[in-house]
Design a protein around this motif. Structure first.
Motif, PDB file in Angstrom:
ATOM      1  N   LYS A   2      21.540 -28.676  19.615  1.00 53.80           N
ATOM      2  CA  LYS A   2      21.115 -27.512  18.832  1.00 53.80           C
ATOM      3  C   LYS A   2      21.169 -26.259  19.691  1.00 53.80           C
ATOM      4  O   LYS A   2      20.796 -26.284  20.858  1.00 53.80           O
ATOM      5  N   ILE A   3      21.630 -25.177  19.086  1.00 49.57           N
ATOM      6  CA  ILE A   3      21.637 -23.872  19.739  1.00 49.57           C
ATOM      7  C   ILE A   3      20.756 -22.955  18.902  1.00 49.57           C
ATOM      8  O   ILE A   3      20.897 -22.893  17.678  1.00 49.57           O
ATOM      9  N   TYR A   4      19.837 -22.281  19.569  1.00 45.20           N
ATOM     10  CA  TYR A   4      18.906 -21.371  18.907  1.00 45.20           C
ATOM     11  C   TYR A   4      19.360 -19.941  19.139  1.00 45.20           C
ATOM     12  O   TYR A   4      19.599 -19.533  20.276  1.00 45.20           O
ATOM     13  N   VAL A   5      19.513 -19.201  18.054  1.00 44.34           N
ATOM     14  CA  VAL A   5      19.887 -17.792  18.125  1.00 44.34           C
ATOM     15  C   VAL A   5      18.701 -17.002  17.581  1.00 44.34           C
ATOM     16  O   VAL A   5      18.278 -17.212  16.447  1.00 44.34           O
ATOM     17  N   ILE A   6      18.154 -16.122  18.405  1.00 37.57           N
ATOM     18  CA  ILE A   6      17.039 -15.276  17.990  1.00 37.57           C
ATOM     19  C   ILE A   6      17.576 -13.878  17.769  1.00 37.57           C
ATOM     20  O   ILE A   6      18.209 -13.292  18.647  1.00 37.57           O
ATOM     21  N   LEU A   7      17.309 -13.365  16.576  1.00 36.65           N
ATOM     22  CA  LEU A   7      17.759 -12.031  16.179  1.00 36.65           C
ATOM     23  C   LEU A   7      16.551 -11.113  16.053  1.00 36.65           C
ATOM     24  O   LEU A   7      15.553 -11.476  15.425  1.00 36.65           O
ATOM     25  N   SER A   8      16.645  -9.950  16.641  1.00 34.71           N
ATOM     26  CA  SER A   8      15.592  -8.946  16.552  1.00 34.71           C
ATOM     27  C   SER A   8      15.985  -7.915  15.495  1.00 34.71           C
ATOM     28  O   SER A   8      17.103  -7.413  15.500  1.00 34.71           O
ATOM     29  N   PHE A   9      15.057  -7.625  14.596  1.00 32.82           N
ATOM     30  CA  PHE A   9      15.293  -6.645  13.537  1.00 32.82           C
ATOM     31  C   PHE A   9      14.425  -5.429  13.819  1.00 32.82           C
ATOM     32  O   PHE A   9      13.210  -5.552  14.003  1.00 32.82           O
ATOM     33  N   ASP A  10      15.044  -4.228  13.846  1.00 27.24           N
ATOM     34  CA  ASP A  10      14.298  -3.006  14.179  1.00 27.24           C
ATOM     35  C   ASP A  10      14.082  -2.100  12.968  1.00 27.24           C
ATOM     36  O   ASP A  10      13.719  -0.942  13.114  1.00 27.24           O
ATOM     37  N   GLY A  11      14.315  -2.621  11.767  1.00 25.06           N
ATOM     38  CA  GLY A  11      14.154  -1.812  10.564  1.00 25.06           C
ATOM     39  C   GLY A  11      15.478  -1.390   9.975  1.00 25.06           C
ATOM     40  O   GLY A  11      15.567  -1.094   8.799  1.00 25.06           O
ATOM     41  N   GLU A  12      16.522  -1.359  10.808  1.00 23.96           N
ATOM     42  CA  GLU A  12      17.851  -0.971  10.341  1.00 23.96           C
ATOM     43  C   GLU A  12      18.936  -1.951  10.772  1.00 23.96           C
ATOM     44  O   GLU A  12      19.863  -2.210  10.032  1.00 23.96           O
ATOM     45  N   ASN A  36      11.175  -1.891  20.173  1.00 24.63           N
ATOM     46  CA  ASN A  36      11.454  -1.484  18.790  1.00 24.63           C
ATOM     47  C   ASN A  36      11.684  -2.639  17.812  1.00 24.63           C
ATOM     48  O   ASN A  36      12.263  -2.450  16.761  1.00 24.63           O
ATOM     49  N   SER A  37      11.239  -3.838  18.136  1.00 22.78           N
ATOM     50  CA  SER A  37      11.447  -4.974  17.255  1.00 22.78           C
ATOM     51  C   SER A  37      10.322  -5.074  16.228  1.00 22.78           C
ATOM     52  O   SER A  37       9.151  -5.076  16.584  1.00 22.78           O
ATOM     53  N   GLU A  38      10.695  -5.149  14.954  1.00 24.95           N
ATOM     54  CA  GLU A  38       9.722  -5.306  13.883  1.00 24.95           C
ATOM     55  C   GLU A  38       9.556  -6.769  13.487  1.00 24.95           C
ATOM     56  O   GLU A  38       8.515  -7.159  12.979  1.00 24.95           O
ATOM     57  N   ALA A  39      10.604  -7.559  13.683  1.00 31.95           N
ATOM     58  CA  ALA A  39      10.571  -8.972  13.296  1.00 31.95           C
ATOM     59  C   ALA A  39      11.649  -9.738  14.053  1.00 31.95           C
ATOM     60  O   ALA A  39      12.655  -9.167  14.462  1.00 31.95           O
ATOM     61  N   LEU A  40      11.400 -11.039  14.231  1.00 30.66           N
ATOM     62  CA  LEU A  40      12.392 -11.916  14.841  1.00 30.66           C
ATOM     63  C   LEU A  40      12.785 -12.995  13.839  1.00 30.66           C
ATOM     64  O   LEU A  40      11.943 -13.510  13.094  1.00 30.66           O
ATOM     65  N   PHE A  41      14.062 -13.315  13.848  1.00 31.08           N
ATOM     66  CA  PHE A  41      14.587 -14.359  12.973  1.00 31.08           C
ATOM     67  C   PHE A  41      15.298 -15.399  13.831  1.00 31.08           C
ATOM     68  O   PHE A  41      15.874 -15.078  14.861  1.00 31.08           O
ATOM     69  N   VAL A  42      15.233 -16.649  13.391  1.00 30.10           N
ATOM     70  CA  VAL A  42      15.847 -17.774  14.095  1.00 30.10           C
ATOM     71  C   VAL A  42      17.012 -18.305  13.264  1.00 30.10           C
ATOM     72  O   VAL A  42      16.876 -18.483  12.056  1.00 30.10           O
ATOM     73  N   GLU A  43      18.112 -18.561  13.936  1.00 25.68           N
ATOM     74  CA  GLU A  43      19.212 -19.332  13.352  1.00 25.68           C
ATOM     75  C   GLU A  43      19.370 -20.558  14.240  1.00 25.68           C
ATOM     76  O   GLU A  43      19.388 -20.445  15.465  1.00 25.68           O
ATOM     77  N   ILE A  44      19.466 -21.734  13.625  1.00 26.90           N
ATOM     78  CA  ILE A  44      19.688 -22.961  14.374  1.00 26.90           C
ATOM     79  C   ILE A  44      21.091 -23.455  14.034  1.00 26.90           C
ATOM     80  O   ILE A  44      21.438 -23.623  12.867  1.00 26.90           O
ATOM     81  N   TRP A  45      21.882 -23.652  15.091  1.00 29.13           N
ATOM     82  CA  TRP A  45      23.263 -24.086  14.950  1.00 29.13           C
ATOM     83  C   TRP A  45      23.413 -25.466  15.578  1.00 29.13           C
ATOM     84  O   TRP A  45      22.846 -25.744  16.640  1.00 29.13           O
ATOM     85  N   GLU A  46      24.163 -26.325  14.904  1.00 27.55           N
ATOM     86  CA  GLU A  46      24.424 -27.663  15.426  1.00 27.55           C
ATOM     87  C   GLU A  46      25.843 -28.058  15.037  1.00 27.55           C
ATOM     88  O   GLU A  46      26.231 -27.934  13.872  1.00 27.55           O
ATOM     89  N   ASP A  47      26.605 -28.488  16.012  1.00 25.24           N
ATOM     90  CA  ASP A  47      27.999 -28.877  15.793  1.00 25.24           C
ATOM     91  C   ASP A  47      28.810 -27.771  15.126  1.00 25.24           C
ATOM     92  O   ASP A  47      29.608 -28.012  14.221  1.00 25.24           O
TER      93      ASP A  47
END
Length: 58
Positions: A2-12, A36-47
């Motif tokens: 599994k690869i974890y990708v964390i995305l930071s959202f700054d409102g735009e 300036n991060s308002e929220a974090l989102f996770v994407e989980i990638w496998e194969d």
């Protein structure tokens, strides 16, 4: 593997702030860890396919 990708959202825009295999590290991140991060989102990638995505709770 599994690869974890964390995305930071700054409102735009969203920006990758972490990409790696360490689940504990990925899921311990908070918006306050990034400027300036308002929220974090996770994407989980496998194969080479995204298997899940969700917002990290603060």
């Amino acid at each position: 593997m599994k690869i974890y990708v964390i995305l930071s959202f700054d409102g735009e825009e969203m920006e990758n702030v972490y990409v790696g295999t360490d689940e504990e590290k990925a899921l311990s991140l908070k918006p306050a860890d990034f400027e300036n991060s308002e929220a974090l989102f996770v994407e989980i990638w496998e194969d080479g396919e995204k298997t899940d995505d969700y917002r990290l709770e603060e």
